[in-house]
Scaffold this active site. Structure first.
Site, PDB file in Angstrom:
ATOM      1  N   ASP A   1       0.829  -1.198   0.000  1.00  0.00           N
ATOM      2  CA  ASP A   1       0.000   0.000   0.000  1.00  0.00           C
ATOM      3  C   ASP A   1       0.872   1.259   0.000  1.00  0.00           C
ATOM      4  OD1 ASP A   1      -2.392   1.423   0.000  1.00  0.00           O
ATOM      5  OD2 ASP A   1      -3.259   0.224   1.608  1.00  0.00           O
TER       6      ASP A   1
ATOM      7  N   CYS B   1      -1.409  -1.390  -4.218  1.00  0.00           N
ATOM      8  CA  CYS B   1      -2.524  -0.630  -3.661  1.00  0.00           C
ATOM      9  C   CYS B   1      -1.983   0.728  -3.249  1.00  0.00           C
ATOM     10  CB  CYS B   1      -3.127  -1.358  -2.459  1.00  0.00           C
ATOM     11  SG  CYS B   1      -4.530  -0.480  -1.713  1.00  0.00           S
TER      12      CYS B   1
ATOM     13  N   ASP C   1     -10.714   1.828  -3.356  1.00  0.00           N
ATOM     14  CA  ASP C   1     -11.194   1.484  -2.020  1.00  0.00           C
ATOM     15  C   ASP C   1     -12.717   1.413  -1.965  1.00  0.00           C
ATOM     16  OD1 ASP C   1      -8.693   1.243  -0.933  1.00  0.00           O
ATOM     17  OD2 ASP C   1      -8.641   3.239  -0.040  1.00  0.00           O
TER      18      ASP C   1
END
Length: 733
Positions: A464, A512, A534
């Site tokens: 992420d 991500c 998301d």
């Protein structure tokens, strides 16, 4: 006398033209033609459908008022836009580039053409490079700039390439959005002036806009008809796409790194390499260009693009930060019982001095929180093996929090403006680590290395990146080179990714970045997929995944079934609808299974079983977008067809629901007109089969006529809702 002078001028013109070399860059279905004459600026002649030998011999040169230099530079025609501008070591702001020579060589996927340009007054060399992927109809263009001067020169503009597009009824398709609303489609005609698409995020570049565009050359774009050029900048950092339409006959498309606050000091003997701009042309509309990019991406760009993706359950929307051993084991058991193949534990598992309970602490402290997971990663891997699923884990290696042991030990590792307090991001504490610094690169590599060397059974990493660069300043770079921050950050990211993949080539890694912030071909050579958004709401995902599919294949698009009311928009949609949308990408789940009803679990179990049957078609098939949700016709429809045209999967989703509505019948595409296709509905919930169930239709009929389907799913009265969708499997007999 005048007549003799005119004859002499015509002879000179004829001689000059005769000396020009016609450089032809070919793919299976396209041709790019450049005229390269030694001592002159190379010029674009043609880019479009494949030309034969006779057509090349009689090819018209561009006529009319306009600039067709392949790589225009600043200083000697200053009113015009330039692809390259620099300040020479003596302060001169002008540059000239003339051709020195051309080389072409064959590669295993096509050819590479290099044109060498030099400044006649300064020892500056620029090479223009064109790399072809013959079967995929992709041409990559990029530039290499070498400084032969005795001192540093400063690059102030450094585009990867420029493409002139003949004016007419040209439309541009681009992509915009925001967090939880990524990759929305924007279609507009090109008009006089400038259209500029920029990114300044620093770490992610696909939230608010995308570094990819399509140009429809014959009016408003159509999905499966018409001439279209697609262009994708293969870069992970800040970019600038610009179309300049002046008083000439052309639109001028420039693409490259965003030079804002990023002037580059090119040292003596140094070569600056721009990102590649991937180009494709198709006479089969937007979807035709998409198919080219998807094939190229799967075969040459995407990590493990030839390997089926597993069906997974991610813990995030199920438990958020509430990680514990028993809960993870239960989720593994649940996904295994539904036929899933992988469980991914998301954020919230780490931190010793500062346990990760919310988003405001602990990043950088990558040790297991033993209060949450007393048996550690070992216990999780044991449970995964017991349940018969693989195990994956979430990390955010480029970031830290001001509340962390890492920050306490290394405050010099963060990106921070000199003499300023750091601007803090997510949770009021998040900071970006400075990947310009080799020590930071080593630390980020150690995060992977420590996990994967100690726990080689880990199958999947979710990487992420939840914060942009809010501070312009590197504590590692010298003060004179602070403008290198954005460029050096992404050079550092590339070095990190290359190092990880060199040691761990088989691990699956998801990109991500607060959702879809890293959906770009700049990072995907090291990543297997990306998190589209998301926002997992099925209706909004139709729009976002539609736009994403223009350049990225389904195998790279993580698409999950989630709970309702949706955690982002609080919309309640039917479980079947959520399933049918998620099955058009890389299927997964983002839900707490123990909160699902038995009926919902049964639906998901059946969907996973059926997705495994169609997985090769969806993940490796050819996309045909049929009815766009952006056309506001009350539905969206698309399909995937395998290379052999023996199998196809057709999707149909309602996007609105009204009484006495009238929806268009959808004509299919991509099938073999001469073959018969048997129809089978997947994820069926209706009380009785469709009237086309089990019947066979010719490809010609399906493509010219299509199938009527009921506007609503016919279920028991108490289960009726406004969310209707269909997924049909077509198999050739």
């Amino acid at each position: 006398m005048k007549q003799k002078l005119m004859i002499a001028m015509m002879l000179c013109l004829t001689t000059a033209t005769a000396k020009a070399e016609q450089v032809v860059v070919d793919t299976k279905g396209t041709t790019l033609v450049l005229n390269v004459e030694k001592g002159q600026q190379p010029r674009y002649v043609y880019y479009g459908a494949k030309l034969n030998t006779q057509e090349l011999q009689h090819l018209q040169q561009p006529t009319g008022f306009g600039r067709t230099e392949v790589y225009p530079v600043h200083g000697l025609n200053t009113p015009a836009e330039a692809a390259l501008a620099m300040r020479h070591s003596d302060g001169n702001l002008s540059t000239a580039l003339i051709a020195e020579g051309t080389t072409q060589r064959t590669t295993d996927h096509g050819s590479t053409t290099t044109i060498t340009l030099k400044d006649p007054a300064y020892p500056i060399t620029v090479t223009l490079n064109y790399n072809t992927y013959f079967s995929e109809d992709i041409i990559e263009a990029w530039t290499e700039i070498t400084n032969g001067e005795k001192q540093t020169v400063t690059l102030t503009t450094f585009a990867s390439a420029m493409l002139p597009i003949r004016r007419g009824n040209v439309w541009m398709t681009s992509f915009y959005g925001s967090w939880a609303n990524e990759a929305l489609v924007c279609e507009e005609p090109l008009t006089p002036g400038q259209k500029v698409i920029v990114n300044k995020d620093g770490t992610r570049n696909a939230h608010t806009s995308h570094g990819e565009v399509m140009f429809s050359l014959d009016g408003k774009a159509r999905e499966n008809q018409g001439q279209v050029i697609g262009a994708a900048l293969c870069y992970s950092g800040n970019y600038r796409l610009k179309v300049n339409t002046d008083d000439t006959e052309y639109h001028y498309f420039f693409a490259g790194i965003n030079e804002d606050n990023s002037e580059y000091h090119l040292k003596k003997g140094e070569t600056f390499v721009t990102p590649k701009l991937a180009l494709s042309f198709s006479q089969q509309g937007l979807s035709g260009v998409s198919r080219n990019f998807h094939k190229w991406g799967r075969k040459y760009m995407l990590a493990h693009g030839d390997r089926e993706r597993k069906i997974l359950l991610n813990s995030w929307e199920g438990v958020y930060f509430d990680i514990n051993q028993q809960g993870m084991d239960q989720m593994m058991a649940d996904i295994a019982s539904m036929g899933g193949e992988l469980f991914v534990m998301d954020d919230g598992w780490f931190g010793d001095k500062y346990p990760r309970k919310t988003d405001n602490s602990s990043l950088g402290d990558w040790v297991v929180d033993k209060n949450k997971l007393p048996e550690g990663i070992e216990g999780l891997l044991r449970d995964a093996k017991k349940r018969g699923v693989k195990f994956g884990i979430w990390i955010e290696p480029e970031m830290t929090n001001s509340v962390s042991e890492l920050y306490e030990q290394h405050p010099d590792w963060i990106i921070k403006a000199p003499k300023r307090d750091a601007v803090l991001g997510r949770g009021g504490t998040q900071l970006v680590l400075d990947l310009c610094n080799p020590k930071v690169q080593d630390f980020c590599f150690s995060i992977f290395d420590n996990l994967l060397s100690k726990y080689p059974e880990i199958d999947y990493i979710k990487w992420d990146a939840n914060m942009p660069i809010l501070n312009h300043g590197s504590q590692y770079l010298p003060m004179a080179d602070q403008s290198h921050l954005y460029i050096e950050y992404h050079r550092g990211l590339q070095k990190l990714c290359e190092r990880i993949r060199a040691k761990y080539p088989d691990i699956t890694i998801q990109a991500c970045a607060s959702g879809g912030g890293r959906a770009n071909w700049g990072v995907l050579p090291w990543f297997d997929e990306f998190w589209v958004s998301d926002n997992t709401d099925a209706l909004q995902r139709i729009y976002m995944q539609w736009g994403t599919s223009y350049f990225f294949p389904a195998i790279a698009m993580a698409s999950h079934i989630s709970a309702t009311p949706n955690h982002t928009v609080f919309r309640t949609t039917a479980m079947k609808y959520r399933i049918d949308v998620a099955m058009s990408g890389r299927l997964g789940m983002e839900i707490q299974p123990k909160n699902m009803t038995d009926e919902e679990k049964a639906l998901c179990r059946q969907a996973i079983k059926e997705y495994k049957q169609i997985r090769p078609i969806v993940q490796f098939g050819n996309i045909y977008r049929l009815v766009s949700p952006y056309d506001k016709k009350g539905l969206a429809s698309m399909m995937y067809v395998n290379d052999e045209q023996s199998k196809a999967v057709w999707y149909w989703w309602k996007t609105e629901s009204f009484q006495n509505e009238h929806l268009p019948r959808v004509q299919m595409a991509g099938l073999d007109a001469a073959r018969m296709y048997k129809v089978h509905e997947l994820n069926r919930i209706d009380l009785k089969p469709l009237d086309c169930e089990g019947k066979s239709f010719s490809g010609a009929y399906l493509m010219s006529h299509g199938l009527d389907v009921p506007y609503r799913n016919e279920v028991d009265w108490g289960k009726k809702n406004e969310w209707a969708s269909r997924v049909l499997l077509l198999e050739a007999e």
